[in-house]
Design a protein around this motif. Sequence first.
Motif, PDB file in Angstrom:
ATOM      1  N   LEU A  56       0.775  -1.139  -0.160  1.00 48.44           N
ATOM      2  CA  LEU A  56       0.076   0.083   0.000  1.00 48.44           C
ATOM      3  C   LEU A  56       0.851   1.397   0.022  1.00 48.44           C
ATOM      4  N   TRP A  57       1.898   1.244   0.647  1.00 52.19           N
ATOM      5  CA  TRP A  57       2.969   2.367   0.913  1.00 52.19           C
ATOM      6  C   TRP A  57       3.432   2.715  -0.478  1.00 52.19           C
ATOM      7  N   TYR A  58       3.968   1.871  -1.099  1.00 48.53           N
ATOM      8  CA  TYR A  58       4.651   1.992  -2.595  1.00 48.53           C
ATOM      9  C   TYR A  58       3.592   2.401  -3.583  1.00 48.53           C
ATOM     10  N   GLU A  59       2.512   1.727  -3.509  1.00 51.13           N
ATOM     11  CA  GLU A  59       1.591   2.141  -4.365  1.00 51.13           C
ATOM     12  C   GLU A  59       1.134   3.725  -4.291  1.00 51.13           C
ATOM     13  N   ARG A  60       1.107   4.201  -3.097  1.00 47.93           N
ATOM     14  CA  ARG A  60       0.745   5.552  -2.839  1.00 47.93           C
ATOM     15  C   ARG A  60       2.215   6.365  -3.133  1.00 47.93           C
ATOM     16  N   LEU A  61       3.367   5.761  -2.799  1.00 45.48           N
ATOM     17  CA  LEU A  61       4.531   6.725  -3.353  1.00 45.48           C
ATOM     18  C   LEU A  61       4.467   6.720  -4.954  1.00 45.48           C
ATOM     19  N   LEU A  62       4.472   5.737  -5.537  1.00 43.37           N
ATOM     20  CA  LEU A  62       4.688   5.584  -7.043  1.00 43.37           C
ATOM     21  C   LEU A  62       3.395   5.736  -7.894  1.00 43.37           C
ATOM     22  N   GLY A  63       2.376   5.897  -7.105  1.00 42.49           N
ATOM     23  CA  GLY A  63       1.137   6.515  -7.578  1.00 42.49           C
ATOM     24  C   GLY A  63       0.385   5.427  -8.622  1.00 42.49           C
ATOM     25  N   THR A  64       0.706   3.946  -8.560  1.00 43.14           N
ATOM     26  CA  THR A  64       0.251   3.068  -9.320  1.00 43.14           C
ATOM     27  C   THR A  64       0.337   1.817  -8.601  1.00 43.14           C
ATOM     28  N   PRO A  65      -0.644   0.689  -8.975  1.00 47.88           N
ATOM     29  CA  PRO A  65      -0.446  -0.616  -8.530  1.00 47.88           C
ATOM     30  C   PRO A  65       0.743  -1.211  -9.094  1.00 47.88           C
ATOM     31  N   PRO A  66       1.271  -2.052  -8.443  1.00 46.81           N
ATOM     32  CA  PRO A  66       2.377  -2.844  -9.260  1.00 46.81           C
ATOM     33  C   PRO A  66       2.183  -3.254 -10.523  1.00 46.81           C
ATOM     34  N   THR A  67       3.167  -3.208 -11.378  1.00 47.36           N
ATOM     35  CA  THR A  67       2.980  -3.494 -12.779  1.00 47.36           C
ATOM     36  C   THR A  67       2.523  -5.134 -12.998  1.00 47.36           C
ATOM     37  N   PHE A  68       3.165  -5.799 -11.998  1.00 48.80           N
ATOM     38  CA  PHE A  68       2.832  -7.370 -11.856  1.00 48.80           C
ATOM     39  C   PHE A  68       3.139  -7.691 -10.530  1.00 48.80           C
ATOM     40  N   VAL A  69       2.475  -8.882 -10.001  1.00 52.50           N
ATOM     41  CA  VAL A  69       2.529  -9.476  -8.584  1.00 52.50           C
ATOM     42  C   VAL A  69       3.321 -10.895  -8.906  1.00 52.50           C
TER      43      VAL A  69
ATOM     44  N   SER B 112       4.435 -13.142  -6.851  1.00 48.95           N
ATOM     45  CA  SER B 112       4.080 -14.029  -5.944  1.00 48.95           C
ATOM     46  C   SER B 112       3.177 -13.527  -4.840  1.00 48.95           C
ATOM     47  N   ASP B 113       3.021 -14.344  -3.802  1.00 50.87           N
ATOM     48  CA  ASP B 113       2.265 -13.781  -2.623  1.00 50.87           C
ATOM     49  C   ASP B 113       2.960 -12.831  -1.810  1.00 50.87           C
ATOM     50  N   THR B 114       4.319 -12.825  -2.107  1.00 49.43           N
ATOM     51  CA  THR B 114       5.021 -11.864  -1.190  1.00 49.43           C
ATOM     52  C   THR B 114       6.134 -10.978  -2.059  1.00 49.43           C
ATOM     53  N   GLU B 115       5.661 -10.782  -3.160  1.00 49.62           N
ATOM     54  CA  GLU B 115       6.690 -10.004  -4.042  1.00 49.62           C
ATOM     55  C   GLU B 115       5.997  -9.264  -5.158  1.00 49.62           C
ATOM     56  N   ALA B 116       6.001  -7.938  -5.281  1.00 45.30           N
ATOM     57  CA  ALA B 116       5.357  -7.051  -6.261  1.00 45.30           C
ATOM     58  C   ALA B 116       6.332  -6.372  -7.052  1.00 45.30           C
ATOM     59  N   VAL B 117       6.058  -5.964  -8.448  1.00 43.09           N
ATOM     60  CA  VAL B 117       7.224  -5.505  -9.214  1.00 43.09           C
ATOM     61  C   VAL B 117       6.377  -4.291  -9.799  1.00 43.09           C
ATOM     62  N   TRP B 118       7.164  -3.229  -9.761  1.00 41.73           N
ATOM     63  CA  TRP B 118       6.676  -1.903 -10.498  1.00 41.73           C
ATOM     64  C   TRP B 118       8.060  -1.559 -11.648  1.00 41.73           C
ATOM     65  N   GLU B 119       7.536  -1.527 -12.968  1.00 46.02           N
ATOM     66  CA  GLU B 119       8.396  -1.303 -14.056  1.00 46.02           C
ATOM     67  C   GLU B 119       8.321   0.261 -13.949  1.00 46.02           C
ATOM     68  N   LEU B 120       9.623   0.956 -13.730  1.00 51.25           N
ATOM     69  CA  LEU B 120       9.887   2.524 -13.666  1.00 51.25           C
ATOM     70  C   LEU B 120       9.850   2.893 -15.117  1.00 51.25           C
ATOM     71  N   ALA B 121      10.570   2.241 -15.967  1.00 47.42           N
ATOM     72  CA  ALA B 121      11.057   2.678 -17.201  1.00 47.42           C
ATOM     73  C   ALA B 121      11.190   1.204 -17.846  1.00 47.42           C
ATOM     74  N   GLU B 122      11.296   1.083 -19.275  1.00 55.61           N
ATOM     75  CA  GLU B 122      11.559  -0.133 -19.860  1.00 55.61           C
ATOM     76  C   GLU B 122      13.045  -0.638 -19.419  1.00 55.61           C
ATOM     77  N   HIS B 123      12.854  -1.876 -19.020  1.00 58.15           N
ATOM     78  CA  HIS B 123      13.846  -2.615 -18.509  1.00 58.15           C
ATOM     79  C   HIS B 123      14.537  -2.244 -17.212  1.00 58.15           C
ATOM     80  N   ARG B 124      13.624  -1.321 -16.445  1.00 62.48           N
ATOM     81  CA  ARG B 124      14.336  -0.581 -15.079  1.00 62.48           C
ATOM     82  C   ARG B 124      13.049  -1.138 -14.109  1.00 62.48           C
TER      83      ARG B 124
END
Length: 113
Positions: free
Chosen positions: A19-32, A34-46
């Motif tokens: 929830l905190w990172y969704e607020r900071l980054l302004g978006t839900p994760p790009t993909f989840v 696993s049940d314990t890991e979420a990923v945000w693609e900030l830019a292509e390949h990053r």
Amino acid sequence: MALDLFAGIPVSDYRAALLWYERLLGTPPTFVASDTEAVWELAEHRSLFIEHRPEHAGHALHTVFVDDLDAFVSQASGRGLEPTKRETYPNGVRKALYRDPDGNELDFGGAPL
């Protein structure tokens, strides 16, 4: 040589951090991943990810440069998150520091005005 960046942040409470990172980054994760890991693609390949690893939580330190630091800080403020600290270096580069609930540091930098 092509490069990808996959920067990780260990957290002790996955749901709270999500929830905190969704607020900071302004978006839900790009993909989840696993049940314990979420990923945000900030830019292509990053990408930035959080992972439930309580034994390592609070030790991450990452800096992300953005095109418009003032706009990023303003948008994060609108979502209820203020920088813990702001800095301007002698060369004019500016930085806004954010700390998640575990104390992990995610800084956003910007070019001089």
